[in-house]
Design an enzyme around this catalytic site. Structure first.
Site, short mmCIF file in Angstrom:
data_model
loop_
_atom_site.label_atom_id
_atom_site.label_comp_id
_atom_site.label_asym_id
_atom_site.label_seq_id
_atom_site.Cartn_x
_atom_site.Cartn_y
_atom_site.Cartn_z
CG HIS A 159 -1.70 -0.83 1.12
ND1 HIS A 159 -3.14 -0.95 0.34
CD2 HIS A 159 -2.17 -2.43 2.22
CE1 HIS A 159 -4.19 -1.85 0.70
NE2 HIS A 159 -3.28 -2.82 1.47
CE LYS A 212 18.76 -6.45 3.06
NZ LYS A 212 19.62 -5.46 3.43
CE LYS A 229 26.38 -21.47 7.42
NZ LYS A 229 26.66 -22.63 7.46
#
Length: 232
Positions: A159, A212, A229
């Site tokens: 939104h 992300k 890692k």
């Protein structure tokens, strides 16, 4: 009996599948009866109504599928009890071979009919565990050999909220879409947000919030998820 069942499973496309040695004949008969019921249910209540289906569909109880003509399926699809799929979208749903979508999972391609979702593709040999939620607004691509643990949530819409002189509900949304690469393992309870691409063979730790992109072969965890890692 085990040899016959193993042969049938291999013919259905699961070439490396092996039965547990501790299974008894009684166990196997019970499993066969249940699978036969699921296959009949899948044939009469789903397969005949899909846009395309290349094999057997094992369908659990109380499964709800809408817009069936927008769904294309490869061979061997398993739908657990209480699975709900709303396929209404611009490009529909394409599901590959040997895919399992287990109990209580919801796939929702459209929330409001003023703006349909883009569509969903799922590759081959994918396991989606119990209680997952896949929201399809932007395009969602899930590769092959992917594992979703129980309770995974995936969102392909966000939104807008920049303006303070109007309610968020009136400001529209962005739809960047989500892509999950081949061989990815998403741990239980993880959340994947809109705009994320997860590289091939990455691992998302249980309970993570992924906001992300994740590089290939990376192991990430936390909220928000950060690199722990690399597997290479």
């Amino acid at each position: 009996m085990k040899k016959i069942i193993t042969y049938i499973i291999h013919r259905l496309g699961k070439e490396n599948y092996r039965l547990d040695d501790s299974l008894t004949s009684r166990d196997l008969m019970r499993i066969i009866r249940e699978k036969a019921r699921c296959a009949l249910r899948g044939f009469f209540f789903l397969k005949l109504f899909l846009k395309q289906s290349g094999g057997i569909i094992f369908m659990g109880k109380r499964v709800r599928i809408s817009s069936k003509r927008k769904i294309c399926v490869g061979k061997t699809l398993t739908l657990g009890d209480d699975v709900e799929i709303n396929a209404l979208s611009r490009n529909g749903i394409i599901i590959g071979n040997n895919v399992s979508i287990l109990k209580n999972t919801i796939i929702e391609c459209t929330g409001v009919i003023r703006d349909l979702g883009e569509g969903l593709t799922i590759g081959d040999n994918v396991g989606i565990s119990q209680n997952c939620f896949i929201q399809v607004r932007g395009k969602v691509e899930i590769g092959s050999h992917v594992i979703f643990g129980p309770g995974v949530s995936l969102f392909s819409e966000n939104h807008n909220y920049d303006r303070t002189d109007d309610y968020i509900i009136n400001q529209g949304a962005t739809r960047k879409g989500v892509k999950v690469g081949d061989g990815v393992w998403v741990g239980a309870g993880a959340i994947i947000l809109d705009g994320v691409t997860i590289g091939e063979n990455a691992i998302i730790a249980a309970g993570s919030v992924v906001n992300k992109d994740v590089p290939p072969y990376a192991i990430v965890g936390g909220s928000p998820a950060k690199l722990i890692k690399s597997r290479k």
